[in-house]
Design an enzyme around this catalytic site. Sequence first.
Site, PDB file in Angstrom:
ATOM      1  N   HIS A  43      29.881  87.562  65.884  1.00 46.30           N
ATOM      2  CA  HIS A  43      29.798  86.108  65.758  1.00 46.30           C
ATOM      3  C   HIS A  43      30.190  85.405  67.057  1.00 46.30           C
ATOM      4  CE1 HIS A  43      30.095  82.344  63.277  1.00 46.30           C
ATOM      5  NE2 HIS A  43      30.875  81.996  64.294  1.00 46.30           N
ATOM      6  N   GLU A  44      31.375  85.745  67.560  1.00 46.28           N
ATOM      7  CA  GLU A  44      31.868  85.081  68.773  1.00 46.28           C
ATOM      8  C   GLU A  44      31.034  85.452  69.994  1.00 46.28           C
ATOM      9  OE1 GLU A  44      33.834  82.700  68.413  1.00 46.28           O
ATOM     10  OE2 GLU A  44      34.376  83.170  66.348  1.00 46.28           O
ATOM     11  N   HIS A  47      28.166  83.057  70.266  1.00 51.12           N
ATOM     12  CA  HIS A  47      28.531  81.788  70.908  1.00 51.12           C
ATOM     13  C   HIS A  47      28.599  81.944  72.434  1.00 51.12           C
ATOM     14  CE1 HIS A  47      29.164  79.500  67.342  1.00 51.12           C
ATOM     15  NE2 HIS A  47      30.203  80.204  66.908  1.00 51.12           N
TER      16      HIS A  47
END
Length: 255
Positions: A43-44, A47
């Site tokens: 997820h990170e 980003h």
Amino acid sequence: GFVDVLESEGKRSGAYSSSMANLHPFILLNHDETLDSAFTVAHEAGHSIHSMYAAENQPTMLQNYTIFVAEIASTFNEHALLDYFMASSDTTKEEKIMLLQKAIDEIVGTFYRQTLFADYELRAHEMVENGMPINHEVLSNIMIDLYQKYYGFDLKEEKYKEFVWAYIPHLFYTPFYVYQYAPSFAARLTVFYDVQENIPGAFDKYTNLLKSGGSKYPVDQAKEAGVDFTQRETFMAVVERMDMLVNELEKLLNE
């Protein structure tokens, strides 16, 4: 040196991708060797990849993208990781059941529950606009009605659950924020499906979305990536994903 991985004393909890214009992003994790932590890394990283693409392709003032498109990159990675685990011959039946349950819970929590909260927020504000009296009983009754409508059960059966509106910080500090979760979830799922199905140009459209940073209106960015929010199919893609996951889970449980 751009990823701080493990838990340590005094370290801030949670996980974050921190970025500033024209700088390489940093990822702060508290990795604890769990499945959730593995998905958090994915997820990170999404980003951070988004930030890197934006920094490489946009001037300083246009690198900062909106929340509306930010979650497309992060959860695109999560969908890819889930499918990788499900397709792996090393993944056991029990692990697949756990993965499917996690994915189903994510749809319920992100797509349906956040839509319910947005519906609640709209109803409460409309009452204020119409000069109607507001107290905790009125607000709780709105939530009770919505849980019956969305989920078909009585919220009062769980003690204090009718006060769920009181501990959702978004409703107090960032009004009309929660609605963004459902359409952004639909967008990333549509983009992911297009790439997964090897639709010509789909991956280029996805990376172009990341490269566009904050240079355009987010709805237009999504449309260029293949997501049209004026079409019912965009949102039905999430419903279809839910059906597929539930059917797969039932199949595994019956084996």
